[in-house]
Motif scaffolding. Structure first.
Motif, mmCIF file in Angstrom:
data_model
loop_
_atom_site.group_PDB
_atom_site.id
_atom_site.type_symbol
_atom_site.label_atom_id
_atom_site.label_comp_id
_atom_site.label_asym_id
_atom_site.label_seq_id
_atom_site.Cartn_x
_atom_site.Cartn_y
_atom_site.Cartn_z
ATOM 1 N N UNK A 77 -49.118 28.463 26.940
ATOM 2 C CA UNK A 77 -50.221 27.698 26.351
ATOM 3 C C UNK A 77 -50.912 26.901 27.450
ATOM 4 N N UNK A 78 -52.218 27.094 27.597
ATOM 5 C CA UNK A 78 -52.959 26.379 28.632
ATOM 6 C C UNK A 78 -52.927 27.120 29.953
ATOM 7 N N UNK A 79 -53.450 26.479 30.987
ATOM 8 C CA UNK A 79 -53.577 27.090 32.304
ATOM 9 C C UNK A 79 -53.116 26.124 33.382
ATOM 10 N N UNK A 80 -52.716 26.689 34.496
ATOM 11 C CA UNK A 80 -52.391 25.903 35.689
ATOM 12 C C UNK A 80 -53.604 25.925 36.608
ATOM 13 N N UNK A 81 -53.866 24.814 37.251
ATOM 14 C CA UNK A 81 -54.981 24.680 38.186
ATOM 15 C C UNK A 81 -54.507 24.107 39.502
ATOM 16 N N UNK A 82 -55.083 24.593 40.602
ATOM 17 C CA UNK A 82 -54.944 23.937 41.902
ATOM 18 C C UNK A 82 -56.364 23.632 42.366
ATOM 19 N N UNK A 83 -56.594 22.400 42.724
ATOM 20 C CA UNK A 83 -57.893 21.956 43.228
ATOM 21 C C UNK A 83 -57.747 21.681 44.720
ATOM 22 N N UNK A 84 -58.679 22.189 45.506
ATOM 23 C CA UNK A 84 -58.659 22.017 46.951
ATOM 24 C C UNK A 84 -59.894 21.258 47.394
ATOM 25 N N UNK A 85 -59.724 20.360 48.364
ATOM 26 C CA UNK A 85 -60.844 19.635 48.991
ATOM 27 C C UNK A 85 -60.641 19.688 50.485
ATOM 28 N N UNK A 102 -53.840 31.453 34.007
ATOM 29 C CA UNK A 102 -53.652 31.228 32.580
ATOM 30 C C UNK A 102 -52.582 32.119 31.956
ATOM 31 N N UNK A 103 -51.810 32.800 32.777
ATOM 32 C CA UNK A 103 -50.721 33.631 32.262
ATOM 33 C C UNK A 103 -49.409 33.165 32.869
ATOM 34 N N UNK A 104 -48.333 33.182 32.085
ATOM 35 C CA UNK A 104 -47.045 32.787 32.660
ATOM 36 C C UNK A 104 -46.707 33.673 33.857
ATOM 37 N N UNK A 105 -46.283 33.056 34.928
ATOM 38 C CA UNK A 105 -45.982 33.782 36.155
ATOM 39 C C UNK A 105 -46.749 33.181 37.316
ATOM 40 N N UNK A 106 -46.835 33.941 38.385
ATOM 41 C CA UNK A 106 -47.430 33.442 39.615
ATOM 42 C C UNK A 106 -48.617 34.295 40.035
ATOM 43 N N UNK A 107 -49.710 33.635 40.407
ATOM 44 C CA UNK A 107 -50.882 34.285 40.974
ATOM 45 C C UNK A 107 -51.122 33.740 42.365
ATOM 46 N N UNK A 108 -51.986 34.402 43.122
ATOM 47 C CA UNK A 108 -52.262 33.959 44.489
ATOM 48 C C UNK A 108 -53.742 33.633 44.662
ATOM 49 N N UNK A 109 -54.030 32.875 45.711
ATOM 50 C CA UNK A 109 -55.414 32.531 46.041
ATOM 51 C C UNK A 109 -55.558 32.409 47.547
ATOM 52 N N UNK A 110 -56.804 32.573 48.020
ATOM 53 C CA UNK A 110 -57.157 32.403 49.438
ATOM 54 C C UNK A 110 -58.539 31.787 49.514
ATOM 55 N N UNK A 111 -58.715 30.875 50.448
ATOM 56 C CA UNK A 111 -60.013 30.241 50.655
ATOM 57 C C UNK A 111 -60.208 30.000 52.141
ATOM 58 N N UNK A 112 -61.303 30.547 52.701
ATOM 59 C CA UNK A 112 -61.656 30.294 54.099
ATOM 60 C C UNK A 112 -62.390 28.969 54.196
#
Length: 146
Positions: A77-85, A102-112
């Motif tokens: 229920x709900x979503x996880x968020x990571x905010x970057x500055x 927004x799904x149980x488990x782990x996702x990845x992200x990349x930001x240049x």
């Protein structure tokens, strides 16, 4: 005689290093390159309710730094968020990005990010549109020169 011995030994060492370098270049994979990337680990950072977790690494790329990470969601229920500055070393201005899972488990992200003075992250709970609460405070994950 000593010079001749030194030159033969030096040549063997040089040939061995060349062969090792060729094997490394020829046998490298994206996964091993990713694991060997120069960088600084950060996290884990947990939302205040403990249902969202982010961790990762700030790595050096050819043109900038890259923030790489994973974002885990432990609830359906709900979503996880990571905010970057991050703060630019050129003009001192702050920029930001947000990633969600927004799904149980782990996702990845990349930001240049080009030449930051510092990078901060916070982890929250939310919906698919925005973070809605249960946020940590901003955590510094990278500081230039330190």
């Amino acid at each position: 005689m000593f010079l001749e011995f030194f030159m033969r030994t030096g040549l063997r060492v040089l040939l061995g290093l060349t062969a090792a370098a060729a094997l490394t270049v020829g046998g490298s994979t994206a996964a091993s390159a990713d694991a060997a990337a120069t960088g600084w680990k950060w996290g884990p950072i947990h939302s205040t309710d403990g249902h969202a977790t982010a961790k990762g690494k700030v790595v050096v790329t050819q043109s900038a730094l890259q923030i790489r990470g994973s974002l885990s969601d432990t609830r359906g229920k709900g979503c996880s968020w990571v905010l970057l500055r991050w703060q630019s070393s050129g003009n001192g201005k702050w920029s930001s990005a947000g990633y969600w899972n927004c799904t149980p488990g782990t996702g990845t992200f990349r930001k240049n990010v080009a030449h930051p003075l510092q990078i901060k992250a916070k982890v929250c709970r939310g919906n698919s549109s925005r973070p809605t609460g249960r946020c940590t405070s901003w955590k510094t994950v990278y500081t230039q020169g330190g």
